[in-house]
Enzyme design. Structure first.
Site, PDB file in Angstrom:
ATOM      1  N   ARG A   1      44.592  40.075  45.726  1.00 18.25           N
ATOM      2  CA  ARG A   1      44.693  41.525  45.496  1.00 18.25           C
ATOM      3  C   ARG A   1      45.425  42.183  46.656  1.00 18.25           C
ATOM      4  O   ARG A   1      46.259  43.068  46.465  1.00 18.25           O
ATOM      5  CB  ARG A   1      43.299  42.136  45.355  1.00 18.25           C
ATOM      6  CG  ARG A   1      42.619  41.755  44.066  1.00 18.25           C
ATOM      7  CD  ARG A   1      41.345  42.583  43.886  1.00 18.25           C
ATOM      8  NE  ARG A   1      40.505  41.908  42.939  1.00 18.25           N
ATOM      9  CZ  ARG A   1      39.442  41.162  43.271  1.00 18.25           C
ATOM     10  NH1 ARG A   1      39.036  41.076  44.508  1.00 18.25           N
ATOM     11  NH2 ARG A   1      38.765  40.551  42.330  1.00 18.25           N
TER      12      ARG A   1
ATOM     13  N   CYS B   1      42.069  29.830  36.372  1.00 15.40           N
ATOM     14  CA  CYS B   1      40.826  29.446  37.061  1.00 15.40           C
ATOM     15  C   CYS B   1      40.159  28.275  36.338  1.00 15.40           C
ATOM     16  O   CYS B   1      38.977  28.019  36.506  1.00 15.40           O
ATOM     17  CB  CYS B   1      39.878  30.637  37.182  1.00 15.40           C
ATOM     18  SG  CYS B   1      39.386  31.336  35.614  1.00 15.40           S
TER      19      CYS B   1
ATOM     20  N   ASP C   1      45.618  37.389  35.138  1.00 16.11           N
ATOM     21  CA  ASP C   1      44.437  36.691  35.679  1.00 16.11           C
ATOM     22  C   ASP C   1      43.418  36.465  34.564  1.00 16.11           C
ATOM     23  O   ASP C   1      42.372  37.100  34.532  1.00 16.11           O
ATOM     24  CB  ASP C   1      43.833  37.518  36.825  1.00 16.11           C
ATOM     25  CG  ASP C   1      42.668  36.800  37.484  1.00 16.11           C
ATOM     26  OD1 ASP C   1      42.601  35.556  37.402  1.00 16.11           O
ATOM     27  OD2 ASP C   1      41.812  37.486  38.085  1.00 16.11           O
TER      28      ASP C   1
HETATM   29  N1  SAH Z   1      41.429  40.053  37.413  1.00  9.98           N
HETATM   30  C1  SAH Z   1      40.028  40.396  37.380  1.00  9.98           C
HETATM   31  C2  SAH Z   1      39.179  39.298  36.807  1.00  9.98           C
HETATM   32  C3  SAH Z   1      39.557  38.882  35.405  1.00  9.98           C
HETATM   33  S1  SAH Z   1      38.253  38.160  34.517  1.00  9.98           S
HETATM   34  C4  SAH Z   1      39.566  40.815  38.758  1.00  9.98           C
HETATM   35  O1  SAH Z   1      40.340  40.702  39.732  1.00  9.98           O
HETATM   36  O2  SAH Z   1      38.428  41.262  38.906  1.00  9.98           O
HETATM   37  C5  SAH Z   1      38.896  37.983  32.923  1.00  9.98           C
HETATM   38  C6  SAH Z   1      38.872  39.259  32.082  1.00  9.98           C
HETATM   39  O3  SAH Z   1      39.581  38.965  30.889  1.00  9.98           O
HETATM   40  C7  SAH Z   1      37.503  39.741  31.621  1.00  9.98           C
HETATM   41  O4  SAH Z   1      37.342  41.090  32.021  1.00  9.98           O
HETATM   42  C8  SAH Z   1      37.531  39.657  30.081  1.00  9.98           C
HETATM   43  O5  SAH Z   1      36.907  40.762  29.462  1.00  9.98           O
HETATM   44  C9  SAH Z   1      38.999  39.673  29.802  1.00  9.98           C
HETATM   45  N2  SAH Z   1      39.479  38.981  28.586  1.00  9.98           N
HETATM   46  C10 SAH Z   1      39.134  37.772  28.118  1.00  9.98           C
HETATM   47  N3  SAH Z   1      39.916  37.432  27.059  1.00  9.98           N
HETATM   48  C11 SAH Z   1      40.771  38.474  26.856  1.00  9.98           C
HETATM   49  C12 SAH Z   1      41.825  38.728  25.939  1.00  9.98           C
HETATM   50  N4  SAH Z   1      42.185  37.814  25.026  1.00  9.98           N
HETATM   51  N5  SAH Z   1      42.499  39.889  26.030  1.00  9.98           N
HETATM   52  C13 SAH Z   1      42.143  40.805  26.964  1.00  9.98           C
HETATM   53  N6  SAH Z   1      41.178  40.610  27.862  1.00  9.98           N
HETATM   54  C14 SAH Z   1      40.490  39.468  27.824  1.00  9.98           C
END
Ligand code: SAH
Length: 403
Positions: A212, A347, A307
């Site tokens: 970040r 991840c 991510d």
């Molecule tokens: N980048 C974030 C963490 C991401 S976690 C940080 O720095 O805090 C992954 C996220 O993807 C979750 O919030 C989940 O709700 C979302 N997610 C999972 N599948 C998805 C999809 N197909 N489209 C949009 N969001 C999705």
């Protein structure tokens, strides 16, 4: 004291122990001497009887034992465990200036297999993910409180891993008081609200702290180089950690997530950081579809973060996950303006760094854009990788720039 029970390995199976790899699968065990119960400390011996390790026994799991120590003179007791906790906490002391959200204990990497302990300001959050650490639960909690001076510990041992260990999910106060409904944390110059009860993992993706900060630096750099506000896109934004970092570009930040709750907290976090309301755009959508719609609208971005959640839960899902990673990376590359940056992550532990790079390279070829790899990215230093336990590696990322 009665002698510890023993696991005698099958011939040849001592090899990984001699390399100090901490896991012993059921298939490696020839014989169990004594009647160890879940979490009991057992001596691990080679087929020839030579002593190899002290380990915690887990009768329900195919991962039948996890090693505490490869030194025969060690005694696995509360003082030994407290020393491991104390050392893990002390190794992170220098990170306190970067953030008050830190991973203090990262399981196998810190010699405490299956234990996670995170700190959010003065609140600790723990996960006991293996029979060994579960058996020493109270001693480990005491050690964490003593090492940190934090009185309040919340237990988020509600992840799927416990089932494999024959342990019931656990959720609730482990020490001290009820956590507030939200905890304000500081990460570099940014702030965020963390909900330790219902948030992902223990509440927040602490592992992305450095990335970040990199996103913020890139946003600032683009703004200076281009002499105009930066258009940024944060896909899978969760509670907006990268969105707030990207706001350093001084332009609009579009954030996409499928979870309405995550987006709601992300918007509160945006406000907590005093960012202009009209600079944030929030879309509750499936990223796969949203990226295609943005392309159809002819949109372009200077900085894109991808991510996603873990697409490959295990080795069985690698092929399908690879297709999904390629899909979003291809779509994102098509939205990237010339000179723009893509920060792309996986991840999934089952997808190694090399494979991930190959998948993204495939997307670059199909997108017909020239890009350079500027940096390989990983989790922060509070999520170290024990060199003898490569399975501990999970978060990997690439910083690409479009030429
Ligand atoms: N980048 C974030 C963490 C991401 S976690 C940080 O720095 O805090 C992954 C996220 O993807 C979750 O919030 C989940 O709700 C979302 N997610 C999972 N599948 C998805 C999809 N197909 N489209 C949009 N969001 C999705």
């Amino acid at each position: 004291m009665k002698p510890a029970a023993e696991l005698v390995l099958k011939p040849g199976k001592e090899r990984s122990l001699l390399r100090r790899h901490p896991w012993i699968y059921d298939t490696a065990i020839g014989r169990v001497k004594g009647a160890p119960e879940a979490g009991h400390t057992v001596a691990v011996r080679g087929h020839d009887g030579r002593w190899l390790a002290w380990a915690a026994f887990s009768p329900s799991s195919t991962l039948r034992a996890r090693c505490w120590s490869f030194a025969e003179t060690d005694r696995i007791d509360s003082a030994w465990l407290a020393a491991r906790v104390q050392e893990a906490v002390a190794r992170r002391a220098h990170l306190a200036s970067a953030s008050d959200a830190l991973r203090l204990v990262f399981g196998e990497a810190d010699g405490l297999p299956g234990l996670i302990a995170d700190r959010y300001a003065d609140q600790l959050v723990v996960q006991f993910q293996a029979a060994g650490v579960e058996a020493w639960r109270e001693e480990l909690l005491d050690a964490l409180v003593a090492a940190t001076g934090c009185a309040d510990v919340f237990d988020r041992s509600d992840s799927a891993g416990r089932t494999r260990e024959g342990l019931a999910p656990a959720f609730g106060i482990a020490r001290g008081a009820e956590p507030p409904s939200r905890i304000a944390i500081r990460e570099h110059r940014r702030r965020a609200w963390v909900d330790v009860r219902s948030g992902h993992k223990t509440g927040y993706y602490i592992d992305q702290r450095d990335n970040r900060e990199l996103a913020a630096a890139l946003a600032l750099r683009s703004r200076e180089q281009q002499r105009r506000p930066v258009a940024a896109l944060n896909c899978f934004c969760y509670t907006g950690g990268f969105s707030i970092a990207l706001a350093a570009g001084g332009g609009g930040v579009m954030s996409i997530d499928s979870s309405a709750d995550a987006l709601a907290l992300a918007q509160e976090n945006w406000q907590l950081n005093g960012l202009p309301r009209d600079a944030g755009q929030w879309h509750e959508a499936n990223v796969f579809e949203a990226l295609r719609a943005l392309r159809a609208d002819g949109r372009a971005f200077d900085l894109i973060v991808l991510d996603p959640p873990k697409f490959a839960a295990s080795h069985h899902h690698v092929e399908r996950a690879a297709r999904a990673y390629k899909d979003i990376n291809l779509s994102a590359l098509r939205l990237l303006a010339p000179g723009g940056y893509l920060l792309t992550f996986s991840c999934s532990g089952a997808i190694g760094v090399e494979l991930f790079q190959k998948i993204v390279a495939g997307a670059v070829i199909d997108a017909r854009v020239e890009t350079q790899l500027l940096r390989r990215l990983a989790a922060g230093e509070d999520h170290p990788l024990r060199m003898t336990h490569p399975e501990g590696e999970y978060l990997k990322g690439l910083l690409l720039q479009r030429l």
